[in-house]
Enzyme design. Structure first.
Site, PDB file in Angstrom:
ATOM      1  N   HIS A   1       3.700 -14.310  88.968  1.00 13.63           N
ATOM      2  CA  HIS A   1       3.459 -13.161  89.850  1.00 13.63           C
ATOM      3  C   HIS A   1       3.027 -13.651  91.230  1.00 13.63           C
ATOM      4  O   HIS A   1       2.103 -14.438  91.352  1.00 13.63           O
ATOM      5  CB  HIS A   1       2.376 -12.250  89.266  1.00 13.63           C
ATOM      6  CG  HIS A   1       2.875 -11.408  88.131  1.00 13.63           C
ATOM      7  ND1 HIS A   1       2.234 -10.289  87.694  1.00 13.63           N
ATOM      8  CD2 HIS A   1       3.988 -11.529  87.356  1.00 13.63           C
ATOM      9  CE1 HIS A   1       2.912  -9.742  86.696  1.00 13.63           C
ATOM     10  NE2 HIS A   1       3.969 -10.488  86.465  1.00 13.63           N
TER      11      HIS A   1
ATOM     12  N   TYR B   1      -8.571 -14.439  93.853  1.00 17.48           N
ATOM     13  CA  TYR B   1      -7.789 -13.998  92.694  1.00 17.48           C
ATOM     14  C   TYR B   1      -7.059 -15.189  92.071  1.00 17.48           C
ATOM     15  O   TYR B   1      -7.001 -15.325  90.846  1.00 17.48           O
ATOM     16  CB  TYR B   1      -6.787 -12.918  93.113  1.00 17.48           C
ATOM     17  CG  TYR B   1      -6.177 -12.177  91.945  1.00 17.48           C
ATOM     18  CD1 TYR B   1      -6.878 -11.172  91.294  1.00 17.48           C
ATOM     19  CD2 TYR B   1      -4.895 -12.485  91.481  1.00 17.48           C
ATOM     20  CE1 TYR B   1      -6.328 -10.479  90.212  1.00 17.48           C
ATOM     21  CE2 TYR B   1      -4.340 -11.806  90.403  1.00 17.48           C
ATOM     22  CZ  TYR B   1      -5.060 -10.807  89.779  1.00 17.48           C
ATOM     23  OH  TYR B   1      -4.513 -10.137  88.700  1.00 17.48           O
TER      24      TYR B   1
ATOM     25  N   PRO C   1     -13.663  -7.564  83.390  1.00 18.59           N
ATOM     26  CA  PRO C   1     -12.294  -8.093  83.477  1.00 18.59           C
ATOM     27  C   PRO C   1     -11.545  -7.778  84.779  1.00 18.59           C
ATOM     28  O   PRO C   1     -10.414  -8.225  84.961  1.00 18.59           O
ATOM     29  CB  PRO C   1     -11.581  -7.450  82.277  1.00 18.59           C
ATOM     30  CG  PRO C   1     -12.417  -6.301  81.874  1.00 18.59           C
ATOM     31  CD  PRO C   1     -13.814  -6.565  82.313  1.00 18.59           C
TER      32      PRO C   1
ATOM     33  N   TYR D   1      -3.830  -2.308  90.461  1.00 20.11           N
ATOM     34  CA  TYR D   1      -5.238  -1.943  90.269  1.00 20.11           C
ATOM     35  C   TYR D   1      -5.459  -0.662  91.059  1.00 20.11           C
ATOM     36  O   TYR D   1      -5.110  -0.606  92.242  1.00 20.11           O
ATOM     37  CB  TYR D   1      -6.163  -3.036  90.823  1.00 20.11           C
ATOM     38  CG  TYR D   1      -6.109  -4.350  90.066  1.00 20.11           C
ATOM     39  CD1 TYR D   1      -5.103  -5.279  90.306  1.00 20.11           C
ATOM     40  CD2 TYR D   1      -7.093  -4.670  89.133  1.00 20.11           C
ATOM     41  CE1 TYR D   1      -5.066  -6.485  89.621  1.00 20.11           C
ATOM     42  CE2 TYR D   1      -7.065  -5.882  88.441  1.00 20.11           C
ATOM     43  CZ  TYR D   1      -6.054  -6.784  88.690  1.00 20.11           C
ATOM     44  OH  TYR D   1      -6.021  -7.978  88.011  1.00 20.11           O
TER      45      TYR D   1
ATOM     46  N   LYS E   1     -10.890 -12.986  85.351  1.00 22.46           N
ATOM     47  CA  LYS E   1     -11.507 -14.306  85.470  1.00 22.46           C
ATOM     48  C   LYS E   1     -12.055 -14.904  84.162  1.00 22.46           C
ATOM     49  O   LYS E   1     -12.309 -16.106  84.093  1.00 22.46           O
ATOM     50  CB  LYS E   1     -12.675 -14.249  86.482  1.00 22.46           C
ATOM     51  CG  LYS E   1     -12.224 -14.121  87.929  1.00 22.46           C
ATOM     52  CD  LYS E   1     -11.756 -15.458  88.473  1.00 22.46           C
ATOM     53  CE  LYS E   1     -10.971 -15.342  89.740  1.00 22.46           C
ATOM     54  NZ  LYS E   1      -9.506 -15.215  89.559  1.00 22.46           N
TER      55      LYS E   1
HETATM   56  P1  RFL Z   1     -13.684 -15.982  72.413  1.00 24.56           P
HETATM   57  O1  RFL Z   1     -12.273 -15.623  72.706  1.00 24.56           O
HETATM   58  O2  RFL Z   1     -14.660 -14.881  72.204  1.00 24.56           O
HETATM   59  O3  RFL Z   1     -13.675 -16.941  71.143  1.00 24.56           O
HETATM   60  C1  RFL Z   1     -14.863 -17.317  70.486  1.00 24.56           C
HETATM   61  C2  RFL Z   1     -14.523 -17.656  69.051  1.00 24.56           C
HETATM   62  O4  RFL Z   1     -15.723 -18.067  68.389  1.00 24.56           O
HETATM   63  C3  RFL Z   1     -15.756 -17.467  67.096  1.00 24.56           C
HETATM   64  N1  RFL Z   1     -17.165 -17.380  66.629  1.00 24.56           N
HETATM   65  C4  RFL Z   1     -17.712 -18.270  65.781  1.00 24.56           C
HETATM   66  N2  RFL Z   1     -17.204 -19.353  65.173  1.00 24.56           N
HETATM   67  C5  RFL Z   1     -18.035 -20.052  64.349  1.00 24.56           C
HETATM   68  N3  RFL Z   1     -19.338 -19.693  64.108  1.00 24.56           N
HETATM   69  C6  RFL Z   1     -19.877 -18.607  64.710  1.00 24.56           C
HETATM   70  N4  RFL Z   1     -21.129 -18.258  64.467  1.00 24.56           N
HETATM   71  C7  RFL Z   1     -19.060 -17.853  65.587  1.00 24.56           C
HETATM   72  N5  RFL Z   1     -19.264 -16.738  66.333  1.00 24.56           N
HETATM   73  C8  RFL Z   1     -18.112 -16.476  66.958  1.00 24.56           C
HETATM   74  C9  RFL Z   1     -15.113 -16.103  67.289  1.00 24.56           C
HETATM   75  O5  RFL Z   1     -14.607 -15.588  66.065  1.00 24.56           O
HETATM   76  C10 RFL Z   1     -13.990 -16.451  68.285  1.00 24.56           C
HETATM   77  O6  RFL Z   1     -12.783 -16.789  67.635  1.00 24.56           O
HETATM   78  O7  RFL Z   1     -14.307 -16.904  73.565  1.00 24.56           O
HETATM   79  P2  RFL Z   1     -13.580 -18.059  74.436  1.00 24.56           P
HETATM   80  O8  RFL Z   1     -12.758 -18.956  73.558  1.00 24.56           O
HETATM   81  O9  RFL Z   1     -14.633 -18.624  75.306  1.00 24.56           O
HETATM   82  O10 RFL Z   1     -12.503 -17.266  75.338  1.00 24.56           O
HETATM   83  C11 RFL Z   1     -12.918 -16.371  76.341  1.00 24.56           C
HETATM   84  C12 RFL Z   1     -11.860 -15.283  76.555  1.00 24.56           C
HETATM   85  O11 RFL Z   1     -11.535 -14.721  75.295  1.00 24.56           O
HETATM   86  C13 RFL Z   1     -12.328 -14.183  77.507  1.00 24.56           C
HETATM   87  O12 RFL Z   1     -13.067 -14.712  78.585  1.00 24.56           O
HETATM   88  C14 RFL Z   1     -11.150 -13.387  78.117  1.00 24.56           C
HETATM   89  O13 RFL Z   1     -10.437 -12.710  77.128  1.00 24.56           O
HETATM   90  C15 RFL Z   1     -11.631 -12.372  79.174  1.00 24.56           C
HETATM   91  N6  RFL Z   1     -10.554 -11.517  79.691  1.00 24.56           N
HETATM   92  C16 RFL Z   1      -9.703 -11.968  80.678  1.00 24.56           C
HETATM   93  N7  RFL Z   1      -9.814 -13.219  81.159  1.00 24.56           N
HETATM   94  C17 RFL Z   1      -8.921 -13.691  82.092  1.00 24.56           C
HETATM   95  O14 RFL Z   1      -9.084 -14.834  82.539  1.00 24.56           O
HETATM   96  N8  RFL Z   1      -7.858 -12.928  82.560  1.00 24.56           N
HETATM   97  C18 RFL Z   1      -7.671 -11.649  82.120  1.00 24.56           C
HETATM   98  O15 RFL Z   1      -6.688 -11.024  82.506  1.00 24.56           O
HETATM   99  C19 RFL Z   1      -8.637 -11.111  81.166  1.00 24.56           C
HETATM  100  N9  RFL Z   1      -8.489  -9.872  80.687  1.00 24.56           N
HETATM  101  C20 RFL Z   1     -10.410 -10.216  79.202  1.00 24.56           C
HETATM  102  C21 RFL Z   1      -9.365  -9.399  79.732  1.00 24.56           C
HETATM  103  C22 RFL Z   1     -11.263  -9.703  78.214  1.00 24.56           C
HETATM  104  C23 RFL Z   1     -11.103  -8.417  77.768  1.00 24.56           C
HETATM  105  N10 RFL Z   1     -11.996  -7.942  76.753  1.00 24.56           N
HETATM  106  C24 RFL Z   1     -11.567  -7.329  75.569  1.00 24.56           C
HETATM  107  C25 RFL Z   1     -13.382  -8.316  76.814  1.00 24.56           C
HETATM  108  C26 RFL Z   1      -9.192  -8.110  79.292  1.00 24.56           C
HETATM  109  C27 RFL Z   1     -10.087  -7.593  78.333  1.00 24.56           C
HETATM  110  C28 RFL Z   1      -9.897  -6.151  77.923  1.00 24.56           C
HETATM  111  C1  PHB Z   2      -4.528  -7.778  81.161  1.00 27.90           C
HETATM  112  O1  PHB Z   2      -3.302  -7.832  81.294  1.00 27.90           O
HETATM  113  O2  PHB Z   2      -5.062  -7.633  80.058  1.00 27.90           O
HETATM  114  C2  PHB Z   2      -5.397  -7.866  82.363  1.00 27.90           C
HETATM  115  C3  PHB Z   2      -4.824  -8.242  83.569  1.00 27.90           C
HETATM  116  C4  PHB Z   2      -5.621  -8.300  84.715  1.00 27.90           C
HETATM  117  C5  PHB Z   2      -6.965  -8.005  84.633  1.00 27.90           C
HETATM  118  C6  PHB Z   2      -7.534  -7.658  83.415  1.00 27.90           C
HETATM  119  C7  PHB Z   2      -6.746  -7.586  82.270  1.00 27.90           C
HETATM  120  O3  PHB Z   2      -7.719  -8.042  85.754  1.00 27.90           O
END
Ligand code: RFL
Ligand code: PHB
Length: 413
Positions: A85, A404, A306, A214, A310
């Site tokens: 993108h 970004y 989110p 957005y 980041k």
């Molecule tokens: P995770 O993905 O939470 O994984 C942690 C893992 O640890 C396990 N766990 C355990 N394992 C052993 N013993 C325990 N006691 C444990 N407790 C927990 C869990 O089961 C899990 O498998 O953390 P990690 O790996 O640091 O990854 C971080 C990312 O998942 C998170 O920052 C992103 O998803 C945030 N996020 C976004 N980030 C971006 O960079 N770009 C995006 O576009 C973006 N969009 C988003 C997002 C997060 C969202 N939500 C749902 C919060 C959009 C959304 C809606």
């Molecule tokens: C997504 O596609 O899940 C997404 C993309 C951009 C954001 C947050 C979530 O800023």
């Protein structure tokens, strides 16, 4: 170097260099990179692999993460199926601004490729390399982390296990055990909980546009994102009191249409949801990000709302920092290198936190009486003026775009 000592009534003892708690994207990426350098590691994960893959989260990857996936040897599918993108739109009370991130940053772009796919690629690579992951592990506990002989205990398939290691990487997300292992008086936690959440819907419908949109409206924030040319991801801001069950697919689509710029709303293709969930929004940082030989990585140490995309990208920069410092310790004999982890990682984390907080303030509707120590009407006027300024000036758009695409990773000398 995994010495298994199978004794039915005693814990099974395994030795490794780095014990990784959590098999989400942080843990899997760190494991893959370390093993490429000959640094042995074992992952302990609380849930099953299928459960990890069922969580629908991030969609936008910065160049730093893309390069790291290349370095880890897991970028083949992303290069075929991911979409580069060059920009995104900001809808603003009916007006539309195009943020041409490629032009504004002198050539940087982002990759649209779902976290689920990144995780799947990493899991497959780990399985192909024969690296160990203990899924569905319970009672995970970290011990002696401030000594040279830390260890992890847990139960897997009814068997008590003990991993003896040099270092522990706490990649277990916000609700994990690793951060709690640091004594309360040895860590400072910064937190802002936002008074709303994001309701997300995934559908097998063509995305409404080629790039993300957005939207700031009187009805609240909305985001149009995607996973592929045939799969869309949409979000709308909802009150924290709302439950997913309150929102039928029809109600979601109707509300989304009201928040999208008119031309997009007209051409929006709707369809049944294949996933729908509400995520609360939070800014959170734990300082320091290490305690002895325990290192916190990704969501275990910090959370961002989110809005700036980041979260996963900050997790990736933590992984890059820790992996490089551990490589120096094992390959160059620089045993003190890992001591610099928290200081280096936190610098970039705070940039991402500030940017995500700033964008969230500007793009959401705060419906509480007081926001940031002032009346809502005053706060709204400040934010409207702030967004007006940044969107209507080239330099303002540059500030949005530069952050970004993500700050460069620090060189590790
Ligand atoms: P995770 O993905 O939470 O994984 C942690 C893992 O640890 C396990 N766990 C355990 N394992 C052993 N013993 C325990 N006691 C444990 N407790 C927990 C869990 O089961 C899990 O498998 O953390 P990690 O790996 O640091 O990854 C971080 C990312 O998942 C998170 O920052 C992103 O998803 C945030 N996020 C976004 N980030 C971006 O960079 N770009 C995006 O576009 C973006 N969009 C988003 C997002 C997060 C969202 N939500 C749902 C919060 C959009 C959304 C809606
Ligand atoms: C997504 O596609 O899940 C997404 C993309 C951009 C954001 C947050 C979530 O800023």
């Amino acid at each position: 170097m995994q010495l298994a000592e199978a004794q039915s009534n005693k814990p099974q003892i395994i030795k490794t260099h780095v014990a990784i708690i959590g098999g989400g994207p942080s843990g899997l990426l760190l494991g893959q990179l370390l093993s490429k350098k000959g640094i042995d590691n074992i992952i302990v994960e609380r849930v099953s692999g299928e459960y990890v893959l069922g969580r629908i989260r991030a969609g936008i990857l910065e160049q730093g993460l893309v390069s790291l996936l290349e370095e880890a040897g897991v970028s083949e599918r992303m290069k075929c199926e991911g979409q580069v993108h060059n920009g995104f739109d900001i809808g603003y009370y009916g007006k539309k601004f195009h943020i041409d991130i490629k032009a504004l940053t002198g050539g940087s772009t982002v990759m649209c490729y779902g976290q689920t796919e990144v995780t799947r690629d990493l899991m497959e690579a780990r399985a192909a390399s024969g690296l160990t992951t203990y899924y569905e592990s319970s009672d995970v506990a970290l011990h002696e982390v401030t000594t040279d002989t830390p260890y992890v205990t847990f139960t897997n398939n009814g068997q008590q296990m003990r991993i003896e290691c040099d270092y522990i990487a706490g990649c277990d997300g916000f609700h994990g055990v690793s951060r709690q292992t640091i004594p309360e008086d040895k860590r400072t936690e910064h937190e802002r909980v936002y008074p709303f959440g994001w309701l997300g819907l995934l559908s097998d419908t063509p995305p409404v546009a080629d790039e993300l949109i957005y939207c700031k409206t009187e009805r609240g924030f909305a985001l149009a994102s995607m996973r592929s040319p045939t799969r869309s991801r949409y979000y709308i801001q909802v009150p924290l009191s709302d439950k997913v069950e309150d929102w039928s697919d029809e109600a979601f689509w109707e509300e989304l249409k009201r928040r999208l710029p008119e031309d997009y709303a007209k051409r929006l293709v709707t369809g049944p949801s294949i996933e729908k969930s509400i995520a609360p929004l939070r800014s959170f940082v734990c300082e320091p990000m290490q305690w002895g030989n325990l290192f916190l990585v990704g969501d275990a140490a910090h959370i961002v709302p989110p809005t700036g995309a980041k979260g996963l990208n900050l997790a990736a920069s933590d992984v890059a920092t820790l992996y490089r410092l551990l490589t120096k310790a094992y390959q160059e004999g620089d045993k003190r290198a890992p001591e610099r982890y928290s200081e280096i990682a936190l610098r970039r984390v705070w940039h991402g936190e500030r940017y995500s907080w700033w964008l969230s303030n500007m793009l959401h509707d705060f419906d509480e009486g007081q926001v940031g120590g002032m009346e809502k009407a005053t706060f709204d006027s400040f934010m409207r003026s702030e967004l007006d300024f940044y969107l209507n000036h080239y330099e303002g758009q540059q500030v949005i775009a530069r952050q970004y695409v993500g700050m460069p990773y620090e060189d590790i000398a």
